[in-house]
Scaffold this active site. Structure first.
Site, PDB file in Angstrom:
ATOM      1  N   GLU A  10       0.964  -1.173   0.027  1.00 24.05           N
ATOM      2  CA  GLU A  10      -0.087  -0.023   0.125  1.00 24.05           C
ATOM      3  C   GLU A  10       0.775   1.253  -0.062  1.00 24.05           C
ATOM      4  O   GLU A  10       0.417   2.413  -0.444  1.00 24.05           O
ATOM      5  CB  GLU A  10      -1.016   0.121   1.343  1.00 24.05           C
ATOM      6  N   HIS A  60       2.622  -8.619   2.082  1.00 24.37           N
ATOM      7  CA  HIS A  60       1.131  -8.220   1.801  1.00 24.37           C
ATOM      8  C   HIS A  60       0.163  -9.387   1.468  1.00 24.37           C
ATOM      9  O   HIS A  60       0.545 -10.311   0.548  1.00 24.37           O
ATOM     10  CB  HIS A  60       1.440  -7.337   0.616  1.00 24.37           C
ATOM     11  N   HIS A 104       2.417   1.531   5.294  1.00 23.02           N
ATOM     12  CA  HIS A 104       1.200   2.556   5.087  1.00 23.02           C
ATOM     13  C   HIS A 104       0.859   3.001   6.634  1.00 23.02           C
ATOM     14  O   HIS A 104       1.262   2.238   7.588  1.00 23.02           O
ATOM     15  CB  HIS A 104      -0.009   1.926   4.454  1.00 23.02           C
ATOM     16  N   HIS A 116      -4.878   1.282   7.269  1.00 23.94           N
ATOM     17  CA  HIS A 116      -5.529   0.036   8.081  1.00 23.94           C
ATOM     18  C   HIS A 116      -4.505  -0.466   9.050  1.00 23.94           C
ATOM     19  O   HIS A 116      -3.223  -0.193   8.865  1.00 23.94           O
ATOM     20  CB  HIS A 116      -5.938  -0.934   7.344  1.00 23.94           C
TER      21      HIS A 116
END
Length: 269
Positions: A10, A60, A104, A116
């Site tokens: 992200e 990820h 992120h 998130h």
């Protein structure tokens, strides 16, 4: 020098929407290629700094985003899921530094690319009273093993979060988020150059590891009560509120295991 790289998607330049990050989505293969480019740049920077061994952990989603045949030939790859320690699988005291690439900001941060904390079931997380996201949860695991996080790359909010938590850690901002699903991204070649140079420079002047005092108390606020009910089924957990569950232990390794159980149980709600 042994260098560990935890790679997320992200925080990569060109990745701006959650739909790009999902296996099977129309833009997923393109996002994987962008991720690979920045990871390879970090590997190149680590080698330029004198690394004798570089291990990349694909961190990820299903953790099968990086193709080993396209990864830098000097790097080892940890791939696949589930892994006992997820985004920090394989990270131990044998490493001299860790690099967090493509990270992120924590859940609830704005404007931030696809903010998130591990899953959409998580609202907030606190470690010993300090609010943390993936950067903090994983940096604490590294610190428990005596390994400093030397570099964090991502958007402006992820890099700011890293500096607020880790002090003088080196950061590379590859995009400016305008919202959860829009950002101004650096050109691909420029982002990779900055990551490469950032990794090399960071490893030449790495600081000490992030340390939290034992016992470690992980407090998790879930999005809804059903998720908290499921997480509270874990032995040793304590339900503090309708949506809040806590787990404490003298070993951060056990706390990290509890964290893995929490969010996976919550996903079954």
């Amino acid at each position: 020098m042994n260098v560990y790289i935890s790679a997320d998607m992200e925080g990569i330049s060109g990745v701006v929407h959650g739909a790009q990050t999902e296996p099977g989505a129309r833009e997923y293969d393109r996002a994987c290629a962008l991720m690979l480019g920045e990871v390879n740049a970090a590997v190149e920077g680590a080698l330029a700094a004198g690394a004798a061994r570089v291990v990349v952990n694909d961190s990820h989603w299903n953790m099968r985003n990086l193709r080993i045949e396209e990864l830098h030939p000097a790097a080892e790859l940890i791939s696949g899921s589930p892994k006992p320690f997820s985004m920090v699988q394989g990270l131990d005291a044998s490493f001299d530094a860790a690099l967090f690439v493509g990270y992120h900001a924590m859940s609830g941060t704005s404007p931030a690319s696809i903010d998130h904390t591990y899953t959409d079931a998580i609202h907030h997380v606190w470690l010993n009273g300090r609010e943390v996201g993936e950067i903090g949860i994983n940096a604490a695991f590294a610190g428990f093993h005596g390994v400093p996080v030397a570099l964090v790359t991502g958007d402006q909010m992820a890099t700011a979060e890293a500096r607020a938590l880790l002090g003088e850690v080196a950061t590379v901002q590859v995009k400016e988020a305008y919202s959860r699903s829009a950002a101004r991204c650096l050109p691909v070649a420029e982002a990779r150059r900055l990551v490469r140079e950032g990794a090399r420079a960071a490893l030449a002047q790495r600081r000490g590891p992030l340390r939290f005092d034992a016992p470690y108390a992980l407090k998790v606020e879930f999005v809804n009560t059903g998720q908290a009910e499921m997480a509270a089924l874990m032995p040793g957990s304590e339900r503090l509120d309708h949506r809040v569950v806590q787990y404490s232990h003298t070993s951060y390794v056990e706390v990290y295991r509890a964290w893995r159980v929490f969010y996976n149980l919550a996903g079954a709600a």
